[in-house]
Design a protein around this motif. Structure first.
Motif, mmCIF file in Angstrom:
data_model
loop_
_atom_site.group_PDB
_atom_site.id
_atom_site.type_symbol
_atom_site.label_atom_id
_atom_site.label_comp_id
_atom_site.label_asym_id
_atom_site.label_seq_id
_atom_site.Cartn_x
_atom_site.Cartn_y
_atom_site.Cartn_z
ATOM 1 N N UNK A 35 -10.125 12.413 -3.202
ATOM 2 C CA UNK A 35 -9.464 12.481 -4.458
ATOM 3 C C UNK A 35 -8.763 13.691 -4.299
ATOM 4 N N UNK A 36 -9.305 14.784 -3.717
ATOM 5 C CA UNK A 36 -8.951 15.944 -3.666
ATOM 6 C C UNK A 36 -8.027 16.225 -2.214
ATOM 7 N N UNK A 37 -7.250 14.903 -2.021
ATOM 8 C CA UNK A 37 -6.201 14.894 -0.771
ATOM 9 C C UNK A 37 -5.439 15.955 -1.119
ATOM 10 N N UNK B 174 0.923 -1.155 -0.008
ATOM 11 C CA UNK B 174 -0.028 0.019 0.076
ATOM 12 C C UNK B 174 0.936 1.198 0.047
ATOM 13 N N UNK B 175 0.767 1.868 -1.078
ATOM 14 C CA UNK B 175 1.714 2.931 -1.151
ATOM 15 C C UNK B 175 1.194 4.273 -0.046
ATOM 16 N N UNK B 176 2.145 5.374 -0.039
ATOM 17 C CA UNK B 176 1.737 6.476 0.725
ATOM 18 C C UNK B 176 0.676 7.321 0.149
ATOM 19 N N UNK B 177 0.843 7.361 -1.186
ATOM 20 C CA UNK B 177 -0.206 7.970 -1.982
ATOM 21 C C UNK B 177 -1.747 7.464 -1.789
ATOM 22 N N UNK B 178 -1.509 6.187 -1.987
ATOM 23 C CA UNK B 178 -2.933 5.425 -1.825
ATOM 24 C C UNK B 178 -3.501 5.764 -0.336
ATOM 25 N N UNK B 179 -2.740 5.772 0.545
ATOM 26 C CA UNK B 179 -3.308 6.026 2.068
ATOM 27 C C UNK B 179 -3.613 7.295 2.126
ATOM 28 N N UNK B 180 -2.873 8.475 1.385
ATOM 29 C CA UNK B 180 -3.563 9.867 1.488
ATOM 30 C C UNK B 180 -4.708 9.838 0.618
ATOM 31 N N UNK B 181 -4.975 9.195 -0.405
ATOM 32 C CA UNK B 181 -6.326 9.473 -0.925
ATOM 33 C C UNK B 181 -7.559 8.568 -0.311
ATOM 34 N N UNK B 182 -6.915 7.450 0.342
ATOM 35 C CA UNK B 182 -8.059 7.015 1.193
ATOM 36 C C UNK B 182 -8.556 7.709 2.518
#
Length: 241
Positions: free
Chosen positions: A192-194, A180-188
């Motif tokens: 989307x507008x993270x 699980x990437x950091x970008x995916x964590x941020x979006x979760x």
């Protein structure tokens, strides 16, 4: 039944309360406000908001104390406002259960984007957890109640998870043994507008590990892959109860 979302603005600065009340009302929200913890408590007795915007520095109980108090009874999304540019204040807000934070002075448009992102995430949980998620999930001696957002264990006291903590935990439980990437964590966590915040992600991960009693140096549940992300390595079992 009305679909208008209700927001509670808690700030001792009258100009901030009026600015946010006027702006968010124009954007289609129902807004109530409070100048301190006493007024906030009265508002919460009248009705439960869909989201709270909470200032840190206030007379009487400050925003940190009020955030902790809310978290004892509710998982309502909380955005904290801080006039202190020091990262310590913002990190502390996340550690005690806030879902997001903004530093003053702030852009009302950016605040609106964060409000919408948190409300989307909250609505997603309410719509999907009861119908698509198993009620109970077990791992490493823990039992997660996906309806109540709580963790229980024979060796630990029961824990009530904040919205962000629950979302992060479910991201891992839904994807065991996957990077699980950091970008995916941020979006979760923020939609989307993270707005990417490296330190904020670290705080969320550290708090989840601490709650689970998982040592980052010798992990049994969440393993760090430097430069790639994180992997849930514990066995996950769905309980038929």
């Amino acid at each position: 039944m009305s679909n208008i979302k209700q927001i509670l603005v808690v700030d001792d600065d009258q100009s901030i309360r009026e600015l946010l009340s006027e702006y968010l009302t124009k954007m289609g929200f129902s807004v109530n406000s409070a100048a301190d913890g006493i007024e906030m408590a009265l508002q919460l007795k009248i009705s439960q908001p869909d989201l709270i915007i909470l200032d840190v520095m206030m007379p009487g109980d400050d925003g940190f104390v009020l955030c902790q108090r809310v978290r004892q009874e509710s998982n309502v999304p909380i955005i904290m406002l801080t006039a202190n540019s020091d990262e310590v204040d913002r990190v502390l807000g996340l550690e005690i259960g806030a879902d997001d934070y903004m530093a003053k002075p702030f852009s009302p448009r950016e605040l609106l984007a964060r409000v919408k992102a948190l409300l989307r995430r909250s609505a997603f949980h309410q719509e999907t957890v009861p119908t698509t998620k198993p009620r109970y999930i077990q791992f490493s001696g823990w039992k997660l109640d996906t309806l109540q957002h709580s963790l229980s264990s024979d060796e630990h006291e029961a824990l009530s998870l904040t919205g962000a903590d629950f979302q992060l935990l479910m991201l891992f439980l839904d994807n065991p043994n996957q990077v699980i990437s950091r970008d995916r964590i941020c979006q979760a966590l923020h939609g989307r507008n993270a707005f990417a915040n490296e330190r904020g992600i670290d705080v969320h991960l550290s708090r989840l590990r601490q709650n689970l009693g998982d040592d980052a140096k010798s992990p049994q549940i969440i393993k760090t892959l430097r430069g790639a992300g994180y992997v849930w390595i514990a066995e996950v079992q769905v309980l038929n109860e």
